[in-house]
Scaffold this motif. Structure first.
Motif: not given
Ligand code: ZN
Length: 273
Positions: A103, A161-163, A165-169, A101
């Motif tokens: 962030r 796996k990208r987030f 500002n804490d939102e999954p994209r 991940e």
């Protein structure tokens, strides 16, 4: 010019050193599928309706070079062929890969949750880029050799796996290379400039068609120095490093697509010992 024994020997060596990419049978990887001897000539192979590149290895054996989409689950992935039904079935055993991940905090909320206007812009731009990935515009006789487009540390590997500002994209479908603003960016392989543009997320972008559905996309440039339709050689300068689009600092984002599957660009470079 008369061929000397030495140049004939060198030609021999260049045939032996046929450049093939590294293999990784994982989502976002490449499978090198050696075709059985009895596999019929002039048979096309597809994955998800996209033509697959067939070439020869140093021994003259036919090899299908297949990009495995990041969305592929672990298990058997069957290729389709245009041959009669009694042809050997080509199956790739895809292993699971758990990408880490990442962030990221973005100062501009607009790049996390864009306005309707910018979402519409992004949809248009995504379609434009997808058309290039799917076009199969030029043909190449041999798999090209690749070099890194700019020197620098790999700041974000492929597949994260990208987030934001804490939102999954969407996962990171390319490789980020940290390099100073204004540093020249080189074509990683021979090809044709398929598209240039200034995109909402990708910033100033150059797409290079290397032939047979193999495409490079180079993003966040501060300047573009090539035009659509231009043919280029490996090492030619195509633009300069920048931080246009969704970027927190100057870097080059390099996406590679093969048969419309985004794959890890490092698989195209010689394996590091
Ligand atoms: Zn990136």
């Amino acid at each position: 010019m008369k061929l000397t024994a030495l140049s004939m020997l060198l030609m021999c060596f260049s045939t032996l050193a046929w450049p093939l990419p590294q293999e990784a049978r994982v989502p976002g990887g490449i499978a090198l599928v050696r075709l059985p001897k009895n596999f019929p000539e002039n048979t096309s192979i597809t994955l998800n309706e996209r033509p697959v590149w067939i070439t020869q290895d140093g021994n003259g054996d036919r090899v299908a070079i297949v990009g495995i989409p990041l969305t592929t689950g672990a298990g058997a992935l069957q290729l389709k062929t245009s041959a009669p039904t009694n042809t050997p079935v080509l199956v790739i055993d895809v292993a699971e890969k758990n990408y880490p991940e990442q962030r990221i905090t973005l100062p501009t909320q607009e790049h996390v949750n864009p306005s309707e206007e910018n979402l519409a812009r992004f949809a248009r731009e995504a379609q434009e880029q997808q058309a290039v990935y799917r076009a199969y515009q030029t043909t190449a006789s041999a798999w090209p050799s690749f070099v890194i487009p700019v020197a620098g540390a790999y700041s974000s590997p492929f597949g994260l796996k990208r987030f934001f500002n804490d939102e999954p994209r969407a996962p990171h479908a390319g490789l980020d290379i940290a390099a100073p603003h204004g540093e020249p960016v080189h074509a990683p392989a021979n090809g044709m400039i398929a598209m240039t543009g200034d995109y909402f997320f990708n910033g100033r972008t150059v797409m290079i068609d290397h032939g047979n559905g193999l495409i490079s996309m180079l993003c966040h440039l501060s300047e573009i120095t090539v035009t659509k339709g231009q043919s280029i050689r490996q090492g030619d300068i195509i633009g300069k490093v920048g931080k246009t689009g969704r970027a927190t600092g100057p870097h080059l984002h390099w996406t590679v697509s093969l048969n419309d599957a985004r794959i890890d660009p490092l698989l195209l470079l010689p394996a590091t010992p």
